[in-house]
Motif scaffolding. Structure first.
Motif, PDB file in Angstrom:
ATOM      1  N   LEU A   9       0.746  -1.196   0.186  1.00  0.00           N
ATOM      2  CA  LEU A   9      -0.061   0.010   0.147  1.00  0.00           C
ATOM      3  C   LEU A   9       0.868   1.317  -0.059  1.00  0.00           C
ATOM      4  O   LEU A   9       0.521   2.100  -0.934  1.00  0.00           O
ATOM      5  CB  LEU A   9      -1.034  -0.114   1.231  1.00  0.00           C
ATOM      6  N   PHE A  10       2.078   1.253   0.874  1.00  0.00           N
ATOM      7  CA  PHE A  10       2.870   2.415   0.899  1.00  0.00           C
ATOM      8  C   PHE A  10       3.327   2.477  -0.480  1.00  0.00           C
ATOM      9  O   PHE A  10       3.557   3.898  -0.980  1.00  0.00           O
ATOM     10  CB  PHE A  10       3.968   2.118   1.841  1.00  0.00           C
ATOM     11  N   VAL A  11       3.931   1.376  -1.185  1.00  0.00           N
ATOM     12  CA  VAL A  11       4.659   1.615  -2.666  1.00  0.00           C
ATOM     13  C   VAL A  11       3.536   2.268  -3.606  1.00  0.00           C
ATOM     14  O   VAL A  11       3.647   3.158  -4.269  1.00  0.00           O
ATOM     15  CB  VAL A  11       5.166   0.393  -3.113  1.00  0.00           C
ATOM     16  N   LEU A  12       2.328   1.848  -3.343  1.00  0.00           N
ATOM     17  CA  LEU A  12       1.314   2.433  -4.299  1.00  0.00           C
ATOM     18  C   LEU A  12       0.903   3.644  -4.066  1.00  0.00           C
ATOM     19  O   LEU A  12       0.930   4.819  -5.038  1.00  0.00           O
ATOM     20  CB  LEU A  12      -0.357   1.655  -4.057  1.00  0.00           C
ATOM     21  N   MET A  13       0.739   4.203  -2.658  1.00  0.00           N
ATOM     22  CA  MET A  13       0.440   5.591  -2.363  1.00  0.00           C
ATOM     23  C   MET A  13       1.704   6.357  -2.917  1.00  0.00           C
ATOM     24  O   MET A  13       1.786   7.441  -3.428  1.00  0.00           O
ATOM     25  CB  MET A  13       0.322   5.565  -1.180  1.00  0.00           C
ATOM     26  N   LEU A  14       3.167   5.939  -2.720  1.00  0.00           N
ATOM     27  CA  LEU A  14       4.310   6.577  -2.873  1.00  0.00           C
ATOM     28  C   LEU A  14       4.386   6.786  -4.699  1.00  0.00           C
ATOM     29  O   LEU A  14       4.718   7.827  -5.113  1.00  0.00           O
ATOM     30  CB  LEU A  14       5.578   5.721  -2.645  1.00  0.00           C
ATOM     31  N   PRO A  39      12.460   4.228   0.242  1.00  0.00           N
ATOM     32  CA  PRO A  39      13.712   3.081  -0.128  1.00  0.00           C
ATOM     33  C   PRO A  39      14.376   3.581  -1.285  1.00  0.00           C
ATOM     34  O   PRO A  39      13.662   3.795  -2.379  1.00  0.00           O
ATOM     35  CB  PRO A  39      13.023   1.922   0.153  1.00  0.00           C
ATOM     36  N   ALA A  40      15.700   3.272  -1.335  1.00  0.00           N
ATOM     37  CA  ALA A  40      16.402   3.431  -2.515  1.00  0.00           C
ATOM     38  C   ALA A  40      16.205   2.794  -3.829  1.00  0.00           C
ATOM     39  O   ALA A  40      16.001   2.961  -5.012  1.00  0.00           O
ATOM     40  CB  ALA A  40      17.939   3.346  -2.336  1.00  0.00           C
ATOM     41  N   ALA A  41      15.522   1.618  -3.506  1.00  0.00           N
ATOM     42  CA  ALA A  41      15.026   0.537  -4.608  1.00  0.00           C
ATOM     43  C   ALA A  41      13.938   1.166  -5.061  1.00  0.00           C
ATOM     44  O   ALA A  41      13.550   0.569  -6.489  1.00  0.00           O
ATOM     45  CB  ALA A  41      14.925  -0.998  -3.754  1.00  0.00           C
ATOM     46  N   GLU A  42      13.114   2.074  -4.654  1.00  0.00           N
ATOM     47  CA  GLU A  42      11.796   2.395  -5.067  1.00  0.00           C
ATOM     48  C   GLU A  42      11.840   3.998  -5.580  1.00  0.00           C
ATOM     49  O   GLU A  42      10.894   4.394  -6.472  1.00  0.00           O
ATOM     50  CB  GLU A  42      10.646   2.464  -4.165  1.00  0.00           C
ATOM     51  N   LEU A  43      13.130   4.631  -5.198  1.00  0.00           N
ATOM     52  CA  LEU A  43      13.147   6.261  -5.471  1.00  0.00           C
ATOM     53  C   LEU A  43      14.394   6.339  -5.675  1.00  0.00           C
ATOM     54  O   LEU A  43      15.289   6.604  -4.866  1.00  0.00           O
ATOM     55  CB  LEU A  43      12.537   6.918  -4.648  1.00  0.00           C
ATOM     56  N   ASP A  44      15.002   6.612  -7.010  1.00  0.00           N
ATOM     57  CA  ASP A  44      16.411   6.814  -7.225  1.00  0.00           C
ATOM     58  C   ASP A  44      16.510   8.435  -7.305  1.00  0.00           C
ATOM     59  O   ASP A  44      15.622   9.178  -7.221  1.00  0.00           O
ATOM     60  CB  ASP A  44      17.139   6.106  -8.527  1.00  0.00           C
TER      61      ASP A  44
END
Length: 301
Positions: A9-14, A39-44
């Motif tokens: 859910l957090f990744v979806l909202m992000l 997290p770096a894996a989700e946002l460079d």
């Protein structure tokens, strides 16, 4: 809700926040905190910079810009392919190839290297600090230039982060082979620069250096806080002073050394800066209210 579901859910909202910064514009401090905590894996770094820029200019084509960065990284890999394999895989040679790609004229950049914009060195003109503007004009400043170097370096697998001197941002590069960290001055061909160089041209106190306010090899979160100051600049420029204050508080908390904010070591240079910022915002807001009141009195009825 289990941990996996909560994370999803957090990744979806992000993802929604990055795609639609205008939505987060209703609560900029929340948007900034999400950016800092991602997290770096989700946002460079490239996605982070574009999300911040898009907050100010929703017309930015994030997909096209990311594709352009990927193409640039692919060209640099081709440049590295001309070296012996054991040499091409070292972080030092990757950094040198990135430096050549950006700053040396050649077929890889159409004979037009990226340059420091001497007509606007501090990036004061509207949009001057945006990554898309730098890519389009190949003229940048001490915000856009380190950001591009950081974004491309991350794509090459380099260990890079940001650092600061008074009114200046530069890059820190750590050589994987030796573990040594170098300052790279991206407004001057990404040449090596000693700490003493920055202390000479932008005076700073020993305490500020010792406490990590300046010249520090920043953590990822601290580097993201530097990137996110673009949102603060936009809020001030558009008169959203209350939002600017809440965003400033988030950035101060994530600053170069939180101990400075907590008052545990060397009185809070960042907190003092924050107090001064709050006073400045309050003063601007007071003048804005007085100006609007004066206009309402003189407006035709």
């Amino acid at each position: 809700m289990n941990r996996l579901a909560a994370r999803s859910l957090f990744v979806l909202m992000l993802g929604v926040a990055w795609a639609c910064p205008a939505i987060s514009g209703e609560a900029p401090a929340i948007f900034v905190r999400q950016l800092l905590d991602a997290p770096a894996a989700e946002l460079d770094f490239a996605h982070a910079k574009l999300a911040v820029d898009k907050f100010a200019d929703p017309s930015i084509d994030e997909t096209a810009t990311l594709a352009e960065l990927d193409g640039m990284a692919a060209t640099i890999h081709k440049m590295l392919g001309t070296l012996p394999p054991e040499q091409a895989t070292t972080s030092m040679e990757k950094m040198k190839a990135l430096r050549a790609f950006l700053y040396e004229p050649g077929r890889w950049n159409g004979g037009k290297p990226f340059q420091y914009d001497l007509s606007d060195p501090f990036g004061q003109q509207p949009g001057a600090q945006m990554l898309t503007r730098y890519l389009a004009t190949k003229k940048g400043n001490c915000i856009s230039m380190p950001m591009l170097f950081l974004a491309l370096g991350e794509r090459l697998g380099l260990n890079l982060t940001l650092s600061t001197a008074p009114l200046h941002v530069f890059v820190k590069f750590t050589d994987d082979a030796t573990g040594k960290t170098w300052n790279l001055e991206t407004t001057s061909g990404a040449g090596f620069a000693r700490d003493e160089h920055y202390r000479k041209i932008t005076p700073m106190t020993d305490e500020a250096v010792r406490n990590g306010v300046y010249l520090k090899t920043m953590s990822r979160r601290e580097a993201l806080a530097i990137i996110a100051t673009g949102i603060l600049d936009n809020l001030i420029a558009t008169g959203r002073y209350e939002d600017a204050i809440t965003v400033a508080d988030v950035l101060i908390e994530a600053g170069p050394d939180r101990r400075l904010c907590d008052g545990q070591e060397g009185h809070s240079l960042l907190s003092a800066a924050g107090s001064g910022f709050h006073q400045e915002i309050s003063e601007r807001k007071r003048h804005s209210v007085k100006r609007d009141a004066a206009r309402s009195r003189t407006a035709p009825r």
